[in-house]
Design an enzyme around this catalytic site. Structure first.
Site, PDB file in Angstrom:
ATOM      1  CG  HIS A  79      -4.096   2.278   6.865  1.00 30.13           C
ATOM      2  ND1 HIS A  79      -4.755   3.484   6.737  1.00 30.13           N
ATOM      3  CD2 HIS A  79      -4.367   1.575   5.735  1.00 30.13           C
ATOM      4  CE1 HIS A  79      -5.390   3.507   5.569  1.00 30.13           C
ATOM      5  NE2 HIS A  79      -5.181   2.373   4.941  1.00 30.13           N
ATOM      6  CB  SER A 115      -6.583  -5.167   7.336  1.00 32.41           C
ATOM      7  OG  SER A 115      -5.248  -4.747   7.395  1.00 32.41           O
ATOM      8  CD  GLU A 171     -10.712 -11.541   2.738  1.00 34.09           C
ATOM      9  OE1 GLU A 171     -11.783 -11.989   3.152  1.00 34.09           O
ATOM     10  OE2 GLU A 171     -10.596 -10.880   1.671  1.00 34.09           O
ATOM     11  CD  GLU A 172      -6.624  -5.447   1.723  1.00 33.03           C
ATOM     12  OE1 GLU A 172      -7.646  -5.086   1.116  1.00 33.03           O
ATOM     13  OE2 GLU A 172      -6.061  -4.741   2.570  1.00 33.03           O
ATOM     14  CD  GLN A 173      -1.345  -6.834   7.907  1.00 32.13           C
ATOM     15  OE1 GLN A 173      -0.426  -7.460   8.427  1.00 32.13           O
ATOM     16  NE2 GLN A 173      -1.861  -5.742   8.442  1.00 32.13           N
ATOM     17  CB  VAL A 198      -0.008   2.846   4.404  1.00 32.83           C
ATOM     18  CG1 VAL A 198      -1.156   2.297   3.554  1.00 32.83           C
ATOM     19  CG2 VAL A 198      -0.509   3.144   5.818  1.00 32.83           C
ATOM     20  CB  ILE A 199       2.980  -0.934   1.273  1.00 35.80           C
ATOM     21  CG1 ILE A 199       3.424  -1.211  -0.166  1.00 35.80           C
ATOM     22  CG2 ILE A 199       2.969  -2.216   2.095  1.00 35.80           C
ATOM     23  CD1 ILE A 199       4.910  -1.619  -0.268  1.00 35.80           C
ATOM     24  CB  CYS A 200      -1.274  -1.657  -2.304  1.00 36.69           C
ATOM     25  SG  CYS A 200      -2.561  -2.708  -3.008  1.00 36.69           S
ATOM     26  CB  ALA A 201      -0.597  -6.202   1.687  1.00 35.78           C
TER      27      ALA A 201
END
Lengths: 174, 174
Positions: A67, A84, A86-88, A120-123
């Site tokens: 990650h 990643s 998109e999520e960030q 690591v965290i679910c953004a």
């Protein structure tokens, strides 16, 4: 795309579509193809969890090490995976203030130095305030606890990516 | 780059350099970083083997499924990893005659249909004649035998990639 369409996919298409539900770990997706047919999306997700849980601790740490840092250098250089990026971005990692960015960098380094794997965290289930707070707090944990916590977050990210893919237009066209 | 330099690498550099010694499986490289320090290149290689051997059979099949077809569509579209492109080109996979290309495509499809994973062979230790012969012969094997044989070839590929990286100028500059 319903589960019967997922089950009908040759392994190459299956890995091509679902290969990044665990970041940069197509091995996991490719392995669970052996377990098809799946009775539901939940069953596919459960097969992924089972594979991850059966890995040695080094393997779980390996997943975390695949990650990228949150708000790290790859976010700005465009070197993240599409998912990643998109999520960030949704979590506001690309629009941190200078002070927030400095704090994030410092805490990311502290975390990696302490544990030997990244935070690591679910953004998508957080924003910059909760991410910074969690990062700061989790730096104080023990390694085994953080390994387990990180893998828990990997599973949340995986679930959202799976849902996005199965419900998206892209896969409906298959 | 001697082994002490390898042992001194932060995980990010280690994964960046060695992440593709098993094709598209940075998870494996990232996992064995936990096992450092390594006493030698052979010890690093042995740690990779040990990780692979401890995977469930589905995981071994997953590794094989991360490999591209030999002389497949990705060779001509430029979508291979750098390492795979070089290895396939050296083995003459890009200059097959029309008859050879047709035979390769037919046998690749037969192999994948029979086993559910692609034919994997260490291209750098073969040429187009031996590759076509092996592919034809190995189509006749049992699945378990081919899974083991494929993983044996993955290990040969891994060894040559590791040696190339440790001895190359790129890593000596680190």
């Amino acid at each position: 795309m319903d589960i019967s369409a997922v089950n009908a996919l040759p392994y190459e298409d299956f890995v091509n579509i679902f290969g990044n539900v665990v970041e940069k770990c197509p091995l996991i997706t490719a392995a669970v193809w052996t377990r098809r047919p799946f009775t539901s999306l939940n069953a596919l997700e459960a097969a992924i969890h089972e594979f991850i849980d059966a890995l040695p601790e080094s393997g779980k740490e390996g997943i975390l090490r695949c990650h990228p840092d949150l708000a790290g250098k790859h976010l700005h250089s465009g070197a993240l995976t599409r998912e990643s990026q998109e999520e960030q971005t949704r979590a506001g990692m690309d629009v941190l203030s200078s002070a927030e960015a400095s704090q994030m960098t410092r805490l990311n380094e502290e975390y990696k130095g302490r544990f030997g794997f990244p935070f690591v965290i679910c953004a998508r289930m957080n924003d910059k305030v909760t991410i910074l707070r969690e990062l700061s707090e989790r730096c104080q944990n023990e390694r085994a606890a953080e390994r387990a916590r990180g893998i828990g977050e990997v599973k949340k990210i995986c679930r959202l990516r799976l849902q996005g893919l199965v419900l998206s237009d892209a896969t409906n066209k298959l």
